[in-house]
Design an enzyme around this catalytic site. Sequence first.
Site, PDB file in Angstrom:
ATOM      1  N   GLU A   1       0.830  -1.208   0.000  1.00 18.40           N
ATOM      2  CA  GLU A   1       0.000   0.000   0.000  1.00 18.40           C
ATOM      3  C   GLU A   1       0.869   1.264   0.000  1.00 18.40           C
ATOM      4  O   GLU A   1       0.639   2.189  -0.782  1.00 18.40           O
ATOM      5  CB  GLU A   1      -0.916   0.034   1.236  1.00 18.40           C
ATOM      6  CG  GLU A   1      -1.953  -1.070   1.313  1.00 18.40           C
ATOM      7  CD  GLU A   1      -2.961  -1.056   0.177  1.00 18.40           C
ATOM      8  OE1 GLU A   1      -3.025  -0.069  -0.585  1.00 18.40           O
ATOM      9  OE2 GLU A   1      -3.684  -2.045   0.043  1.00 18.40           O
TER      10      GLU A   1
ATOM     11  N   ASN B   1       1.353   3.900  -3.099  1.00 14.72           N
ATOM     12  CA  ASN B   1       1.001   5.314  -2.912  1.00 14.72           C
ATOM     13  C   ASN B   1       2.131   6.239  -3.371  1.00 14.72           C
ATOM     14  O   ASN B   1       1.877   7.259  -4.011  1.00 14.72           O
ATOM     15  CB  ASN B   1       0.684   5.597  -1.442  1.00 14.72           C
ATOM     16  CG  ASN B   1      -0.744   5.208  -1.078  1.00 14.72           C
ATOM     17  OD1 ASN B   1      -1.531   4.855  -1.944  1.00 14.72           O
ATOM     18  ND2 ASN B   1      -1.060   5.270   0.194  1.00 14.72           N
TER      19      ASN B   1
ATOM     20  N   ARG C   1      -9.199   3.871  -7.832  1.00 20.64           N
ATOM     21  CA  ARG C   1      -8.620   3.672  -6.500  1.00 20.64           C
ATOM     22  C   ARG C   1      -9.756   3.541  -5.500  1.00 20.64           C
ATOM     23  O   ARG C   1     -10.729   4.302  -5.551  1.00 20.64           O
ATOM     24  CB  ARG C   1      -7.723   4.851  -6.087  1.00 20.64           C
ATOM     25  CG  ARG C   1      -6.658   5.312  -7.053  1.00 20.64           C
ATOM     26  CD  ARG C   1      -5.836   4.245  -7.684  1.00 20.64           C
ATOM     27  NE  ARG C   1      -5.207   3.321  -6.747  1.00 20.64           N
ATOM     28  CZ  ARG C   1      -4.560   2.227  -7.134  1.00 20.64           C
ATOM     29  NH1 ARG C   1      -4.483   1.911  -8.400  1.00 20.64           N
ATOM     30  NH2 ARG C   1      -4.024   1.445  -6.240  1.00 20.64           N
TER      31      ARG C   1
HETATM   32  N1  LIG Z   1       3.016   9.050  -0.844  1.00 20.70           N
HETATM   33  C1  LIG Z   1       2.006   9.894  -1.100  1.00 20.70           C
HETATM   34  N2  LIG Z   1       2.235  11.079  -1.701  1.00 20.70           N
HETATM   35  C2  LIG Z   1       1.226  11.943  -1.988  1.00 20.70           C
HETATM   36  N3  LIG Z   1      -0.070  11.704  -1.684  1.00 20.70           N
HETATM   37  C3  LIG Z   1      -0.376  10.543  -1.074  1.00 20.70           C
HETATM   38  C4  LIG Z   1       0.636   9.581  -0.745  1.00 20.70           C
HETATM   39  N4  LIG Z   1       0.036   8.533  -0.137  1.00 20.70           N
HETATM   40  C5  LIG Z   1      -1.273   8.824  -0.084  1.00 20.70           C
HETATM   41  N5  LIG Z   1      -1.539  10.035  -0.639  1.00 20.70           N
HETATM   42  C6  LIG Z   1      -2.865  10.692  -0.705  1.00 20.70           C
HETATM   43  O1  LIG Z   1      -3.717  10.098   0.249  1.00 20.70           O
HETATM   44  C7  LIG Z   1      -4.893   9.578  -0.394  1.00 20.70           C
HETATM   45  C8  LIG Z   1      -5.370   8.329   0.318  1.00 20.70           C
HETATM   46  O2  LIG Z   1      -4.434   7.249   0.164  1.00 20.70           O
HETATM   47  P1  LIG Z   1      -4.988   5.761   0.207  1.00 20.70           P
HETATM   48  O3  LIG Z   1      -3.866   4.836  -0.040  1.00 20.70           O
HETATM   49  O4  LIG Z   1      -5.764   5.573   1.466  1.00 20.70           O
HETATM   50  O5  LIG Z   1      -6.040   5.723  -0.994  1.00 20.70           O
HETATM   51  P2  LIG Z   1      -5.744   5.635  -2.571  1.00 20.70           P
HETATM   52  O6  LIG Z   1      -4.315   5.356  -2.808  1.00 20.70           O
HETATM   53  O7  LIG Z   1      -6.299   6.833  -3.218  1.00 20.70           O
HETATM   54  O8  LIG Z   1      -6.606   4.353  -2.986  1.00 20.70           O
HETATM   55  P3  LIG Z   1      -6.171   2.806  -2.778  1.00 20.70           P
HETATM   56  O9  LIG Z   1      -5.005   2.783  -1.847  1.00 20.70           O
HETATM   57  O10 LIG Z   1      -7.366   2.145  -2.194  1.00 20.70           O
HETATM   58  O11 LIG Z   1      -5.839   2.319  -4.124  1.00 20.70           O
HETATM   59  C9  LIG Z   1      -4.513   9.376  -1.838  1.00 20.70           C
HETATM   60  O12 LIG Z   1      -5.628   9.408  -2.696  1.00 20.70           O
HETATM   61  C10 LIG Z   1      -3.542  10.558  -2.061  1.00 20.70           C
HETATM   62  O13 LIG Z   1      -4.242  11.735  -2.315  1.00 20.70           O
HETATM   63 MG   LIG Z   2      -3.308   3.822  -1.858  1.00 22.48          MG
END
Ligand SMILES: Nc1ncnc2c1ncn2[C@@H]1O[C@H](COP(=O)(O)OP(=O)(O)OP(=O)(O)O)[C@@H](O)[C@H]1O
Ligand SMILES: [Mg+2]
Lengths: 149, 115
Positions: free
Chosen positions: A50, A54, A108
Amino acid sequence: MKNVYKNEMKLEFLSKSCNENFARTTVAAFATQLDPTIEEIADIKTAISEAVTNSIIHGYENTEGTIYIYCKLTDDYIEIQIVDNGKGIENIEEAKKPLFSSKPMLERAGMGFTIMENFMDSMEIESSVGKGTKVTLKKVIKKDAPIKA
Amino acid sequence: MQVQYIKKNKMLIFKLTEEIDHHTSEKIRKRADYEIEIHIPKKVVFDLENVTFMDSSGIGMIIGRYKLVSLFGGTFVITNVNKIVKKTLEMSGILKIIQIEDNCCIGGNNIEECV
Ligand SMILES: Nc1ncnc2c1ncn2[C@@H]1O[C@H](COP(=O)(O)OP(=O)(O)OP(=O)(O)O)[C@@H](O)[C@H]1O
Ligand SMILES: [Mg+2]
Protein backbone atom coordinates in the site's frame (compact mmCIF):
# COMPACT_ATOMS: atom_id res chain seq x y z
CA MET A 1 23.85 4.19 24.83
CA LYS A 2 22.85 0.73 23.73
CA ASN A 3 21.00 0.47 20.47
CA VAL A 4 17.63 -1.23 20.98
CA TYR A 5 17.56 -2.37 17.39
CA LYS A 6 18.84 -5.85 16.70
CA ASN A 7 19.09 -5.49 12.98
CA GLU A 8 18.58 -2.90 10.26
CA MET A 9 18.11 -2.86 6.51
CA LYS A 10 17.75 -0.21 3.80
CA LEU A 11 16.28 -0.40 0.32
CA GLU A 12 16.37 2.17 -2.45
CA PHE A 13 14.61 1.65 -5.76
CA LEU A 14 12.92 3.44 -8.64
CA SER A 15 9.21 4.22 -8.49
CA LYS A 16 8.21 1.57 -11.01
CA SER A 17 5.16 -0.58 -10.42
CA CYS A 18 7.16 -3.76 -11.07
CA ASN A 19 9.12 -2.95 -7.88
CA GLU A 20 6.01 -3.24 -5.67
CA ASN A 21 6.37 -7.00 -5.49
CA PHE A 22 10.13 -6.72 -4.92
CA ALA A 23 9.66 -4.27 -2.04
CA ARG A 24 7.02 -6.18 -0.10
CA THR A 25 8.71 -9.54 -0.65
CA THR A 26 12.07 -8.20 0.53
CA VAL A 27 10.65 -6.60 3.67
CA ALA A 28 8.70 -9.79 4.42
CA ALA A 29 11.88 -11.85 4.02
CA PHE A 30 13.69 -9.54 6.45
CA ALA A 31 10.81 -9.81 8.94
CA THR A 32 11.04 -13.61 9.05
CA GLN A 33 13.91 -13.17 11.55
CA LEU A 34 11.22 -12.45 14.14
CA ASP A 35 9.53 -15.75 13.36
CA PRO A 36 6.16 -14.28 12.42
CA THR A 37 3.07 -16.30 11.52
CA ILE A 38 1.89 -16.57 7.92
CA GLU A 39 -0.86 -14.11 8.73
CA GLU A 40 1.55 -11.58 10.21
CA ILE A 41 3.73 -11.85 7.10
CA ALA A 42 0.68 -11.29 4.90
CA ASP A 43 -0.24 -8.20 6.94
CA ILE A 44 3.26 -6.74 6.54
CA LYS A 45 3.34 -7.48 2.80
CA THR A 46 -0.03 -5.82 2.28
CA ALA A 47 0.88 -2.69 4.26
CA ILE A 48 4.21 -2.27 2.42
CA SER A 49 2.49 -2.74 -0.90
CA GLU A 50 0.00 0.00 0.00
CA ALA A 51 2.68 2.50 1.01
CA VAL A 52 4.94 1.82 -1.98
CA THR A 53 2.02 1.97 -4.42
CA ASN A 54 1.00 5.31 -2.91
CA SER A 55 4.50 6.72 -3.46
CA ILE A 56 4.40 5.58 -7.09
CA ILE A 57 0.86 6.72 -7.94
CA HIS A 58 0.39 9.76 -5.72
CA GLY A 59 3.86 10.83 -4.62
CA TYR A 60 5.57 10.66 -7.99
CA GLU A 61 2.39 10.48 -10.09
CA ASN A 62 3.93 7.77 -12.25
CA THR A 63 7.04 9.78 -13.06
CA GLU A 64 10.47 8.49 -12.14
CA GLY A 65 11.58 9.02 -8.58
CA THR A 66 13.31 7.13 -5.81
CA ILE A 67 11.60 5.28 -2.98
CA TYR A 68 13.47 4.49 0.24
CA ILE A 69 12.58 1.84 2.78
CA TYR A 70 14.24 1.69 6.20
CA CYS A 71 13.59 -1.39 8.28
CA LYS A 72 14.51 -2.01 11.88
CA LEU A 73 14.00 -5.01 14.12
CA THR A 74 13.94 -5.26 17.88
CA ASP A 75 13.30 -8.45 19.85
CA ASP A 76 9.59 -8.21 19.32
CA TYR A 77 8.66 -5.71 16.66
CA ILE A 78 9.51 -4.53 13.18
CA GLU A 79 9.51 -0.85 12.23
CA ILE A 80 9.36 0.14 8.58
CA GLN A 81 9.63 3.60 7.05
CA ILE A 82 8.60 4.18 3.45
CA VAL A 83 9.86 7.50 2.13
CA ASP A 84 9.39 9.40 -1.12
CA ASN A 85 10.40 12.87 -2.29
CA GLY A 86 7.19 13.33 -4.21
CA LYS A 87 4.41 15.87 -4.13
CA GLY A 88 3.34 15.36 -0.52
CA ILE A 89 -0.09 15.27 1.14
CA GLU A 90 -2.01 18.49 1.78
CA ASN A 91 -4.51 17.17 4.30
CA ILE A 92 -3.38 14.06 6.15
CA GLU A 93 -6.58 13.66 8.17
CA GLU A 94 -8.66 13.62 5.01
CA ALA A 95 -6.22 11.25 3.26
CA LYS A 96 -6.54 8.75 6.12
CA LYS A 97 -10.32 8.52 5.88
CA PRO A 98 -11.65 5.24 4.49
CA LEU A 99 -12.80 5.59 0.86
CA PHE A 100 -11.05 8.91 0.38
CA SER A 101 -9.01 9.01 -2.81
CA SER A 102 -7.73 11.96 -4.78
CA LYS A 103 -7.66 9.71 -7.84
CA PRO A 104 -11.01 7.87 -7.94
CA MET A 105 -10.96 7.97 -11.75
CA LEU A 106 -8.02 5.59 -11.62
CA GLU A 107 -10.27 3.06 -9.85
CA ARG A 108 -8.62 3.67 -6.50
CA ALA A 109 -10.68 2.35 -3.61
CA GLY A 110 -9.31 4.87 -1.10
CA MET A 111 -8.48 2.06 1.31
CA GLY A 112 -4.68 2.11 1.42
CA PHE A 113 -4.20 4.00 4.69
CA THR A 114 -7.14 2.17 6.29
CA ILE A 115 -5.49 -1.15 5.45
CA MET A 116 -2.07 0.00 6.73
CA GLU A 117 -3.62 1.22 9.96
CA ASN A 118 -5.57 -1.97 10.56
CA PHE A 119 -3.01 -4.53 9.45
CA MET A 120 -0.17 -2.97 11.45
CA ASP A 121 0.03 -1.96 15.12
CA SER A 122 0.80 1.67 14.42
CA MET A 123 0.99 4.06 11.50
CA GLU A 124 2.41 7.56 11.40
CA ILE A 125 2.35 9.87 8.41
CA GLU A 126 4.65 12.84 7.97
CA SER A 127 4.31 14.84 4.81
CA SER A 128 5.00 18.23 3.38
CA VAL A 129 3.65 19.53 0.11
CA GLY A 130 6.27 19.65 -2.61
CA LYS A 131 8.80 17.79 -0.46
CA GLY A 132 7.52 14.29 0.10
CA THR A 133 5.98 11.76 2.42
CA LYS A 134 7.21 9.42 5.12
CA VAL A 135 5.03 6.62 6.44
CA THR A 136 6.21 4.79 9.57
CA LEU A 137 4.65 1.42 10.28
CA LYS A 138 5.20 -0.83 13.23
CA LYS A 139 4.14 -4.39 13.84
CA VAL A 140 4.58 -6.35 17.03
CA ILE A 141 5.36 -9.98 16.39
CA LYS A 142 3.88 -11.89 19.24
CA LYS A 143 6.18 -14.41 20.78
CA ASP A 144 4.92 -17.58 22.40
CA ALA A 145 5.55 -17.65 26.13
CA PRO A 146 9.08 -18.91 26.66
CA ILE A 147 9.23 -22.56 27.59
CA LYS A 148 11.18 -23.12 30.79
CA ALA A 149 13.31 -26.21 31.04
CA MET B 1 -4.80 -15.75 -15.75
CA GLN B 2 -7.05 -18.24 -17.49
CA VAL B 3 -10.21 -17.11 -19.22
CA GLN B 4 -13.13 -19.37 -20.01
CA TYR B 5 -16.38 -18.47 -21.71
CA ILE B 6 -19.34 -20.82 -21.49
CA LYS B 7 -21.67 -19.99 -24.34
CA LYS B 8 -24.60 -22.02 -23.07
CA ASN B 9 -25.19 -19.85 -20.03
CA LYS B 10 -23.21 -16.82 -21.15
CA MET B 11 -20.84 -17.10 -18.26
CA LEU B 12 -17.34 -15.68 -18.33
CA ILE B 13 -14.84 -17.07 -15.85
CA PHE B 14 -11.52 -15.50 -14.98
CA LYS B 15 -9.19 -17.72 -13.04
CA LEU B 16 -6.77 -15.26 -11.52
CA THR B 17 -3.33 -16.29 -10.41
CA GLU B 18 -0.64 -15.15 -8.02
CA GLU B 19 -0.44 -11.64 -6.66
CA ILE B 20 -2.95 -8.89 -7.39
CA ASP B 21 -1.38 -5.49 -6.86
CA HIS B 22 -1.22 -2.18 -8.73
CA HIS B 23 1.20 -3.63 -11.29
CA THR B 24 -0.75 -6.81 -12.12
CA SER B 25 -4.18 -5.16 -11.78
CA GLU B 26 -3.51 -3.07 -14.87
CA LYS B 27 -3.03 -6.20 -16.97
CA ILE B 28 -6.02 -8.01 -15.48
CA ARG B 29 -8.19 -4.93 -16.06
CA LYS B 30 -7.27 -4.69 -19.76
CA ARG B 31 -7.84 -8.37 -20.46
CA ALA B 32 -11.06 -8.60 -18.44
CA ASP B 33 -12.59 -5.51 -20.05
CA TYR B 34 -11.74 -6.79 -23.51
CA GLU B 35 -13.42 -10.15 -22.83
CA ILE B 36 -16.44 -8.57 -21.13
CA GLU B 37 -16.98 -6.15 -23.99
CA ILE B 38 -16.85 -8.80 -26.71
CA HIS B 39 -19.01 -11.38 -24.90
CA ILE B 40 -21.44 -9.17 -22.92
CA PRO B 41 -21.85 -12.06 -20.44
CA LYS B 42 -24.81 -12.65 -18.18
CA LYS B 43 -22.49 -13.64 -15.41
CA VAL B 44 -18.85 -12.97 -14.66
CA VAL B 45 -16.92 -15.02 -12.13
CA PHE B 46 -13.57 -14.00 -10.68
CA ASP B 47 -12.06 -17.20 -9.32
CA LEU B 48 -9.51 -16.26 -6.65
CA GLU B 49 -8.38 -19.78 -5.73
CA ASN B 50 -4.81 -19.27 -6.90
CA VAL B 51 -4.45 -15.72 -5.66
CA THR B 52 -1.80 -15.53 -2.95
CA PHE B 53 -1.85 -11.78 -2.36
CA MET B 54 -4.20 -8.86 -2.84
CA ASP B 55 -4.05 -5.21 -1.79
CA SER B 56 -6.33 -2.21 -2.30
CA SER B 57 -5.35 -1.97 -5.97
CA GLY B 58 -7.02 -5.35 -6.39
CA ILE B 59 -10.09 -4.08 -4.56
CA GLY B 60 -10.34 -1.08 -6.90
CA MET B 61 -9.89 -3.30 -9.94
CA ILE B 62 -12.62 -5.71 -8.78
CA ILE B 63 -15.08 -2.89 -8.04
CA GLY B 64 -14.38 -1.49 -11.51
CA ARG B 65 -15.19 -4.83 -13.21
CA TYR B 66 -18.31 -5.20 -11.07
CA LYS B 67 -19.48 -1.80 -12.30
CA LEU B 68 -18.74 -2.62 -15.92
CA VAL B 69 -20.58 -5.95 -15.80
CA SER B 70 -23.53 -4.33 -14.04
CA LEU B 71 -23.66 -1.68 -16.73
CA PHE B 72 -24.29 -4.44 -19.26
CA GLY B 73 -26.96 -5.96 -17.03
CA GLY B 74 -24.88 -8.94 -15.91
CA THR B 75 -24.08 -10.28 -12.46
CA PHE B 76 -20.60 -10.36 -11.01
CA VAL B 77 -19.40 -12.75 -8.33
CA ILE B 78 -16.13 -13.83 -6.79
CA THR B 79 -15.37 -17.38 -5.71
CA ASN B 80 -12.81 -19.52 -3.87
CA VAL B 81 -11.63 -16.79 -1.54
CA ASN B 82 -8.86 -17.88 0.81
CA LYS B 83 -8.24 -16.56 4.31
CA ILE B 84 -5.56 -14.05 3.39
CA VAL B 85 -7.46 -12.50 0.50
CA LYS B 86 -10.64 -12.51 2.57
CA LYS B 87 -9.08 -10.27 5.20
CA THR B 88 -8.44 -7.54 2.63
CA LEU B 89 -11.89 -7.97 1.07
CA GLU B 90 -13.58 -7.70 4.45
CA MET B 91 -11.61 -4.66 5.48
CA SER B 92 -12.48 -2.85 2.27
CA GLY B 93 -16.22 -3.32 2.73
CA ILE B 94 -16.78 -4.51 -0.85
CA LEU B 95 -18.50 -7.69 0.33
CA LYS B 96 -21.52 -5.49 0.95
CA ILE B 97 -21.93 -5.06 -2.80
CA ILE B 98 -20.06 -7.99 -4.29
CA GLN B 99 -21.17 -11.51 -3.56
CA ILE B 100 -18.91 -14.45 -2.80
CA GLU B 101 -20.49 -17.46 -4.44
CA ASP B 102 -18.88 -20.75 -3.63
CA ASN B 103 -19.22 -23.88 -5.71
CA CYS B 104 -20.31 -21.89 -8.74
CA CYS B 105 -17.69 -23.46 -10.97
CA ILE B 106 -15.63 -26.17 -9.32
CA GLY B 107 -13.00 -27.58 -11.63
CA GLY B 108 -12.90 -27.32 -15.39
CA ASN B 109 -15.10 -30.35 -16.00
CA ASN B 110 -18.12 -29.39 -13.99
CA ILE B 111 -18.23 -25.96 -15.47
CA GLU B 112 -20.83 -26.90 -18.09
CA GLU B 113 -23.24 -27.93 -15.37
CA CYS B 114 -23.16 -24.62 -13.62
CA VAL B 115 -26.11 -22.33 -13.95
N1 LIG C 1 3.02 9.05 -0.84
C1 LIG C 1 2.01 9.89 -1.10
N2 LIG C 1 2.23 11.08 -1.70
C2 LIG C 1 1.23 11.94 -1.99
N3 LIG C 1 -0.07 11.70 -1.68
C3 LIG C 1 -0.38 10.54 -1.07
C4 LIG C 1 0.64 9.58 -0.74
N4 LIG C 1 0.04 8.53 -0.14
C5 LIG C 1 -1.27 8.82 -0.08
N5 LIG C 1 -1.54 10.03 -0.64
C6 LIG C 1 -2.86 10.69 -0.71
O1 LIG C 1 -3.72 10.10 0.25
C7 LIG C 1 -4.89 9.58 -0.39
C8 LIG C 1 -5.37 8.33 0.32
O2 LIG C 1 -4.43 7.25 0.16
P1 LIG C 1 -4.99 5.76 0.21
O3 LIG C 1 -3.87 4.84 -0.04
O4 LIG C 1 -5.76 5.57 1.47
O5 LIG C 1 -6.04 5.72 -0.99
P2 LIG C 1 -5.74 5.64 -2.57
O6 LIG C 1 -4.32 5.36 -2.81
O7 LIG C 1 -6.30 6.83 -3.22
O8 LIG C 1 -6.61 4.35 -2.99
P3 LIG C 1 -6.17 2.81 -2.78
O9 LIG C 1 -5.01 2.78 -1.85
O10 LIG C 1 -7.37 2.15 -2.19
O11 LIG C 1 -5.84 2.32 -4.12
C9 LIG C 1 -4.51 9.38 -1.84
O12 LIG C 1 -5.63 9.41 -2.70
C10 LIG C 1 -3.54 10.56 -2.06
O13 LIG C 1 -4.24 11.74 -2.31
MG1 LIG D 1 -3.31 3.82 -1.86
